[in-house]
Design a protein around this motif. Structure first.
Motif, PDB file in Angstrom:
ATOM      1  N   ASN A 246       0.824  -1.212   0.000  1.00  0.00           N
ATOM      2  CA  ASN A 246       0.000   0.000   0.000  1.00  0.00           C
ATOM      3  C   ASN A 246       0.861   1.266   0.000  1.00  0.00           C
ATOM      4  OD1 ASN A 246      -2.474  -1.349  -0.061  1.00  0.00           O
ATOM      5  ND2 ASN A 246      -2.523  -1.587   2.153  1.00  0.00           N
ATOM      6  N   VAL A 247       1.722   1.335  -1.008  1.00  0.00           N
ATOM      7  CA  VAL A 247       2.679   2.439  -1.108  1.00  0.00           C
ATOM      8  C   VAL A 247       2.006   3.673  -1.707  1.00  0.00           C
ATOM      9  CG1 VAL A 247       4.876   3.177  -2.098  1.00  0.00           C
ATOM     10  CG2 VAL A 247       4.550   0.783  -1.421  1.00  0.00           C
ATOM     11  N   VAL A 248       2.196   4.801  -1.050  1.00  0.00           N
ATOM     12  CA  VAL A 248       1.780   6.105  -1.571  1.00  0.00           C
ATOM     13  C   VAL A 248       3.047   6.912  -1.787  1.00  0.00           C
ATOM     14  CG1 VAL A 248       0.365   8.152  -1.203  1.00  0.00           C
ATOM     15  CG2 VAL A 248      -0.300   5.979  -0.154  1.00  0.00           C
ATOM     16  N   SER A 249       3.279   7.388  -3.003  1.00  0.00           N
ATOM     17  CA  SER A 249       4.495   8.155  -3.262  1.00  0.00           C
ATOM     18  C   SER A 249       4.186   9.348  -4.143  1.00  0.00           C
ATOM     19  CB  SER A 249       5.571   7.280  -3.928  1.00  0.00           C
ATOM     20  OG  SER A 249       5.157   6.848  -5.212  1.00  0.00           O
ATOM     21  N   CYS A 250       5.040  10.341  -4.047  1.00  0.00           N
ATOM     22  CA  CYS A 250       4.946  11.535  -4.879  1.00  0.00           C
ATOM     23  C   CYS A 250       6.353  11.960  -5.239  1.00  0.00           C
ATOM     24  CB  CYS A 250       4.221  12.659  -4.138  1.00  0.00           C
ATOM     25  SG  CYS A 250       4.132  14.210  -5.074  1.00  0.00           S
ATOM     26  N   ASP A 251       6.645  12.028  -6.521  1.00  0.00           N
ATOM     27  CA  ASP A 251       7.965  12.434  -6.990  1.00  0.00           C
ATOM     28  C   ASP A 251       7.919  13.758  -7.728  1.00  0.00           C
ATOM     29  OD1 ASP A 251       9.592  10.245  -6.109  1.00  0.00           O
ATOM     30  OD2 ASP A 251       8.597   9.007  -7.598  1.00  0.00           O
ATOM     31  N   VAL A 252       6.845  14.509  -7.581  1.00  0.00           N
ATOM     32  CA  VAL A 252       6.674  15.782  -8.278  1.00  0.00           C
ATOM     33  C   VAL A 252       6.601  16.899  -7.260  1.00  0.00           C
ATOM     34  CG1 VAL A 252       5.099  17.135  -9.717  1.00  0.00           C
ATOM     35  CG2 VAL A 252       5.542  14.743 -10.265  1.00  0.00           C
ATOM     36  N   GLY A 253       7.217  18.047  -7.604  1.00  0.00           N
ATOM     37  CA  GLY A 253       7.158  19.193  -6.717  1.00  0.00           C
ATOM     38  C   GLY A 253       8.396  19.295  -5.846  1.00  0.00           C
ATOM     39  N   PRO A 254       8.374  20.203  -4.902  1.00  0.00           N
ATOM     40  CA  PRO A 254       9.576  20.491  -4.125  1.00  0.00           C
ATOM     41  C   PRO A 254       9.895  19.455  -3.068  1.00  0.00           C
ATOM     42  CG  PRO A 254       7.754  21.815  -3.334  1.00  0.00           C
ATOM     43  CD  PRO A 254       7.263  21.095  -4.557  1.00  0.00           C
ATOM     44  N   VAL A 406      22.716  26.892   0.601  1.00  0.00           N
ATOM     45  CA  VAL A 406      21.771  26.601  -0.476  1.00  0.00           C
ATOM     46  C   VAL A 406      20.832  27.787  -0.650  1.00  0.00           C
ATOM     47  CG1 VAL A 406      21.848  24.118  -0.058  1.00  0.00           C
ATOM     48  CG2 VAL A 406      20.112  25.513   1.096  1.00  0.00           C
ATOM     49  N   ALA A 407      20.197  27.842  -1.822  1.00  0.00           N
ATOM     50  CA  ALA A 407      19.186  28.861  -2.056  1.00  0.00           C
ATOM     51  C   ALA A 407      17.934  28.529  -1.254  1.00  0.00           C
ATOM     52  CB  ALA A 407      18.855  28.931  -3.552  1.00  0.00           C
ATOM     53  N   VAL A 408      17.123  29.531  -0.994  1.00  0.00           N
ATOM     54  CA  VAL A 408      15.888  29.314  -0.256  1.00  0.00           C
ATOM     55  C   VAL A 408      14.964  28.439  -1.106  1.00  0.00           C
ATOM     56  CG1 VAL A 408      13.891  30.404   0.808  1.00  0.00           C
ATOM     57  CG2 VAL A 408      16.125  31.533   0.909  1.00  0.00           C
ATOM     58  N   PRO A 409      14.536  27.287  -0.603  1.00  0.00           N
ATOM     59  CA  PRO A 409      13.681  26.392  -1.406  1.00  0.00           C
ATOM     60  C   PRO A 409      12.333  27.040  -1.733  1.00  0.00           C
ATOM     61  CG  PRO A 409      14.604  25.245   0.501  1.00  0.00           C
ATOM     62  CD  PRO A 409      14.877  26.708   0.708  1.00  0.00           C
ATOM     63  N   ASP A 410      11.780  26.632  -2.869  1.00  0.00           N
ATOM     64  CA  ASP A 410      10.460  27.096  -3.276  1.00  0.00           C
ATOM     65  C   ASP A 410       9.439  26.073  -2.811  1.00  0.00           C
ATOM     66  OD1 ASP A 410       8.192  28.084  -4.441  1.00  0.00           O
ATOM     67  OD2 ASP A 410       8.723  27.460  -6.475  1.00  0.00           O
ATOM     68  N   PHE A 411       8.937  26.278  -1.602  1.00  0.00           N
ATOM     69  CA  PHE A 411       8.005  25.310  -1.039  1.00  0.00           C
ATOM     70  C   PHE A 411       6.577  25.516  -1.514  1.00  0.00           C
ATOM     71  CE2 PHE A 411      11.313  25.227   2.385  1.00  0.00           C
ATOM     72  CZ  PHE A 411      11.767  23.951   2.097  1.00  0.00           C
ATOM     73  N   ASP A 412       6.340  26.504  -2.373  1.00  0.00           N
ATOM     74  CA  ASP A 412       5.015  26.667  -2.951  1.00  0.00           C
ATOM     75  C   ASP A 412       4.745  25.598  -4.002  1.00  0.00           C
ATOM     76  OD1 ASP A 412       4.390  28.860  -1.422  1.00  0.00           O
ATOM     77  OD2 ASP A 412       5.259  30.276  -2.849  1.00  0.00           O
ATOM     78  N   GLY A 413       5.826  25.026  -4.537  1.00  0.00           N
ATOM     79  CA  GLY A 413       5.661  23.950  -5.521  1.00  0.00           C
ATOM     80  C   GLY A 413       5.518  24.504  -6.919  1.00  0.00           C
ATOM     81  N   ASP A 414       6.287  23.947  -7.843  1.00  0.00           N
ATOM     82  CA  ASP A 414       6.213  24.401  -9.226  1.00  0.00           C
ATOM     83  C   ASP A 414       5.801  23.275 -10.169  1.00  0.00           C
ATOM     84  OD1 ASP A 414       8.454  22.827  -9.167  1.00  0.00           O
ATOM     85  OD2 ASP A 414       9.875  24.465  -9.484  1.00  0.00           O
ATOM     86  N   GLY A 415       5.484  22.111  -9.596  1.00  0.00           N
ATOM     87  CA  GLY A 415       5.035  21.005 -10.436  1.00  0.00           C
ATOM     88  C   GLY A 415       6.135  20.300 -11.184  1.00  0.00           C
ATOM     89  N   ARG A 416       7.395  20.695 -10.955  1.00  0.00           N
ATOM     90  CA  ARG A 416       8.486  20.025 -11.652  1.00  0.00           C
ATOM     91  C   ARG A 416       8.818  18.710 -10.963  1.00  0.00           C
ATOM     92  NH1 ARG A 416      12.985  24.573 -11.795  1.00  0.00           N
ATOM     93  NH2 ARG A 416      12.286  24.674  -9.630  1.00  0.00           N
ATOM     94  N   PRO A 417       9.312  17.725 -11.710  1.00  0.00           N
ATOM     95  CA  PRO A 417       9.665  16.451 -11.083  1.00  0.00           C
ATOM     96  C   PRO A 417      10.749  16.643 -10.036  1.00  0.00           C
ATOM     97  CG  PRO A 417       9.562  16.245 -13.473  1.00  0.00           C
ATOM     98  CD  PRO A 417       9.474  17.715 -13.156  1.00  0.00           C
ATOM     99  N   GLY A 418      10.636  15.886  -8.962  1.00  0.00           N
ATOM    100  CA  GLY A 418      11.662  15.880  -7.936  1.00  0.00           C
ATOM    101  C   GLY A 418      12.732  14.879  -8.300  1.00  0.00           C
ATOM    102  N   PRO A 419      13.538  14.450  -7.321  1.00  0.00           N
ATOM    103  CA  PRO A 419      14.654  13.546  -7.609  1.00  0.00           C
ATOM    104  C   PRO A 419      14.236  12.091  -7.820  1.00  0.00           C
ATOM    105  CG  PRO A 419      14.598  14.097  -5.269  1.00  0.00           C
ATOM    106  CD  PRO A 419      13.558  14.953  -5.940  1.00  0.00           C
TER     107      PRO A 419
END
Length: 426
Positions: A246-254, A406-419
């Motif tokens: 029952n894995v829930v994952s998200c690889d998109v966003g910040p 590091v630069a200040v992270p964009d925690f608003d989310g830009d919809g770009r894929p994460g790592p």
């Protein structure tokens, strides 16, 4: 000659009866499959969950423990279709799905009321049914384009329970008999063909993600099992028969994250002595489970933990205990870090106010990953945990990130894929 014992006769009769019943059901099963394949349809008795890829509107996209069964695939009037049994925590359904010519907004048309879990708004209806859709314009356009076909289907089948799910038209309650199913699909194809791009192009939506996901969580992905995460996420080791389900994952966003249930077993030897002094030894198996939640910050940080106030936590634990000037906070939380200044900078007065308000589950940050001691593996818990962590991170001052280089992270989310730490090829 002696007659055979009565019990042997009974056993023989039962064996013959059982064999006859088995042959009856086997022949009926073979005949049923032949009635499907004779129509040019493909049949698979044990399909994978992947046949539900892209379907995320209820009854899909809800709960855990999902499975599929009895898959039929083909085309009617040039429209590709699939029919299958779908099961999850919210129920069991026989589903017919047809491919549309373009992805469209979520919509329900039903003569039985809203489906459990559906959140779309009620809209005016031009027929004897309920229409639920968050886009009034699309609700009107759908009824204008397909109203006649919907009426014909509902009259022929004593009702309708229809949804538009991305680029698929879904109707619940498909019959099993091949001839009945053929008529059912022909009427359904008329609805699908009526939803043609010329009239509905202005309502086009992005194509659904090609995986099994979650309702109204477009970037969340579900996997029924993924033991490969044992090599990615820290879990309890030892024992045997480890399973990650029952894995829930998200690889998109910040902030990519993963949550799952981890099961494993351990064995132990138990020795007992009876009243006569005889000693016996047996092996017993114990079942264990834990709920895991991990989020990837992607920025190396010193160790920091925020937990409930533990009696021994004041004197024992990793790093040093860091207290604030607010006694009520110190009574509610223990904060420890290998770099006390980092903890003091992160747990500032505004952050303290936020933590007192949200009362988060215990969590720790280290090496760019955040671990949360979640109380259970539940979608509401996951939603709440993601929201609380984002609220915590956006309250970290800019100079803290600058001190980390590091630069200040964009925690608003830009919809770009994460790592893609938590994706899987399985």
């Amino acid at each position: 000659m002696n007659n055979p014992p009565t019990f042997l006769i009974v056993i023989g009769v039962l064996l013959l009866l059982g064999a006859g019943i088995g042959i009856f059901f086997w022949r009926r099963r073979v005949g049923y499959i032949k009635s499907l394949t004779d129509r040019g349809w493909a049949f698979e008795s044990s399909p994978t969950l992947a046949i539900a890829n892209g379907l995320n509107v209820p009854p899909f996209g809800l709960g855990f423990d999902r499975s599929t069964d009895e898959h039929i695939a083909g085309a009617r009037s040039g429209v590709p279709f699939q029919v299958f049994e779908y099961k999850s925590q919210v129920g069991r359904f026989r589903v017919a799905a047809m491919r549309l010519q373009l992805p469209l907004p979520e919509l329900f048309v039903t003569t039985a009321g809203a489906r459990p879990g559906a959140q779309a708004a009620q809209q005016p209806s031009t027929g004897q049914w309920h229409v639920l859709c968050d886009d009034p314009g699309f609700a009107r356009a759908f009824q204008s384009a397909a109203g006649a076909a919907v009426t014909a289907f509902a009259q022929a089948n004593a009702g309708i329970d229809l949804s538009v799910d991305g680029d698929q038209l879904v109707i619940l309650g498909a019959p099993k008999d091949a001839a009945e199913l053929e008529r059912y699909l022909d009427l359904m194809a008329e609805i699908a063909r009526a939803l043609e791009p010329g009239a509905l192009a202005s309502f086009r939506r992005p194509a659904p993600e090609p995986w099994v996901g979650f309702y109204r969580r477009p970037h969340w992905r579900f996997r029924d099992r993924d033991d490969a995460l044992m090599n990615v996420v820290e879990v309890t080791r030892g024992g045997q028969n480890h399973r990650i389900v029952n894995v829930v994952s998200c690889d998109v966003g910040p902030l990519p994250f993963v949550a799952f249930k981890h099961h494993w077993q351990t064995t132990r030897t138990v020795t007992s002595t009876d009243a006569n002094g005889n000693t016996t030894t047996r092996t017993e198996t114990d079942n264990h489970e834990e709920s895991i939640f991990e989020m990837s910050l992607g920025i190396p940080t010193p160790y920091l933990e925020v937990t409930g106030n533990r009696v021994l936590g004041k004197w024992f634990g990793r790093g040093e205990r860091v207290e604030s000037e607010l006694a009520a906070f110190n009574e509610r939380f223990d904060v420890r870090s290998t770099v006390p200044k980092f903890a003091s900078d992160v747990i500032h007065p505004r952050q303290i106010e936020y933590l007192m308000q949200t009362q988060p589950a215990p969590f720790s940050i280290e090496g760019g990953r955040i671990r949360v001691d979640v109380p259970e593996h539940d979608l509401r818990v996951i939603d709440h945990t993601v929201a609380v962590l984002l609220g915590f991170l956006v309250r970290i001052p800019e100079f803290v990130w600058q001190d980390l280089g590091v630069a200040v992270p964009d925690f608003d989310g830009d919809g770009r894929p994460g790592p893609t730490l938590y994706s899987s090829a399985t």
